[in-house]
Design an enzyme around this catalytic site. Structure first.
Site, PDB file in Angstrom:
ATOM      1  CB  ILE A  51      -0.858  -0.027   1.337  1.00  0.00           C
ATOM      2  CG1 ILE A  51      -1.843   1.131   1.285  1.00  0.00           C
ATOM      3  CG2 ILE A  51      -0.097   0.198   2.492  1.00  0.00           C
ATOM      4  CD1 ILE A  51      -2.960   1.225   2.284  1.00  0.00           C
ATOM      5  CB  SER A  52       1.147   4.203  -2.509  1.00  0.00           C
ATOM      6  OG  SER A  52       1.207   3.434  -3.353  1.00  0.00           O
ATOM      7  N   PRO A  53       2.320   4.988   0.440  1.00  0.00           N
ATOM      8  CG  PRO A  53       4.622   5.810   0.949  1.00  0.00           C
ATOM      9  CD  PRO A  53       3.747   4.843  -0.183  1.00  0.00           C
TER      10      PRO A  53
END
Length: 371
Positions: A51-53
């Protein structure tokens, strides 16, 4: 998180900021990592994906310029978090995930949380979703080596596409606008995303070599984008590029400045390294500090750190070159030779103040296998 890591990092679109505030990121991360849900960091979600920042999600959303009437195509559903952030900002989100287990789990999460305008499917995002094209906006949350032609074809006249393009560990966000039948391409800033798999990966010409680990642009000479950010370095906070005769290697170095204890002040770069083939790494840099004090914890201070990760992007060890730096000193070399964990398949280099205060400068950051 939103105040410190999103607004504090320069996101100004009020609709995007509000959506970031209202989207429950903890619903999209594995339960064992829920205590890190509101840190500005990528997290493994299984199947070799992350999951992206939050800052990256907000940045991509803002660059997309979402409008209430937009129909958006998302390539790479992942956890569903990016689609959830876009949901209240646009009319419809069509999201494609190539990994069946992830796609089904994300669809269940989005349905449970009542994101009713997000339509998902399992498939190869390289091909887009032609039966619902054209799209006002396209957002790609995985990185191809070049922009897939089907996605260009499915972008509406006047539309925008945000996509991270490049090699596995050296990528740049590109903003593509279709105007008068022509594609206008603007390079924005360096980043790092998981690779686009399927047909995009089969067509990739340049792949990482984990038996010969190295960093790109360790002396910060190459810049990209309107703001002049160093190629290869991403998730940058509180850093400026300094050009002049004082740089130990070449014409440029970077300086991190922070006066708020605990605030993120860093830059990162990933590289491939296979612990079965590479047993030791020499890691080095030139560093200079001025009035550096640790943050709320002793490890929040200037340093050159490396985190090793396994094939699932879980941490399998870390090292810190020359310990934690504080106080003031002029340019000096910091170096060390370290064992690579056998389970390591990639690593992340981190430089900066990392929560400390003061000023820290870096140049000639290098890693190399010890033969």
């Amino acid at each position: 998180m939103v105040d410190d890591e999103v607004v504090g990092a320069g996101i100004t679109n009020p609709r995007v900021v509000e959506s970031m505030r209202k989207t429950p990121r903890h619903e999209f991360v594995p339960i064992k990592l829920i205590d890190r849900a509101y840190f500005d960091m990528s997290l493994p979600i299984g199947e070799h994906q992350t999951i992206s920042p939050p800052m990256m999600v907000a940045y991509m959303s803002e660059q997309l310029d979402p409008q209430p009437t937009d129909r958006v195509l998302e390539i790479g559903t992942g956890s569903g978090y990016q689609a959830a952030v876009l949901s209240p900002l646009v009319k419809e989100v069509y999201s494609i995930e190539i990994v069946e287990a992830l796609g089904r789990h994300a669809a269940q999460t989005l349905k449970r949380l009542k994101y009713t305008n997000v339509i998902t499917k399992i498939g190869d995002g390289y091909l887009g979703w032609p039966e619902h094209a054209p799209f006002d906006k396209i957002i790609v949350t995985c990185s191809p080596e070049t922009v897939p032609q089907p996605l260009i074809d499915q972008l509406k006249e006047g539309g925008r596409m945000v996509v991270p393009v490049g090699e596995r560990y050296q990528q740049v966000f590109h903003l593509l606008k279709k105007e008068n039948g022509k594609l206008i391409n603007e390079a924005l800033r360096p980043t790092l995303f998981v690779p686009m798999t399927g047909e995009a990966e089969e067509k990739r010409e340049k792949k990482p070599d984990p038996a010969h680990p190295h960093l790109a642009n360790g002396s910060f000479e190459q810049l990209v984008g309107a703001g002049g950010q160093p190629v290869g370095w991403y998730y940058v906070r509180q850093m400026k590029v300094v050009t002049g005769p004082g740089a130990p290697d070449g014409e440029r170095c970077v300086t991190f400045t922070n006066d708020v204890p605990g605030r993120g002040s860093r830059a990162l770069q990933g590289f491939a390294v296979d612990g079965r083939k590479v047993h030791e790494l020499k890691i080095s840099c030139m560093a200079r500090c001025k009035d550096v004090f640790p943050g709320p914890t002793p490890d929040q201070t200037a340093q050159l750190a490396v985190i090793f990760m396994d094939e699932n992007r879980g941490s399998v060890g870390s090292v810190c070159v020359g310990g934690f730096w504080r106080g003031s000193f002029d340019w000096q070399e910091k170096s060390g030779t370290f064992r690579v964990p056998a389970k390591a398949r990639e690593a992340i280099v981190t430089i900066g103040l990392l929560g400390g205060t003061g000023e820290a400068s870096y140049d000639n950051v290098q890693v190399e296998a010890v033969r």
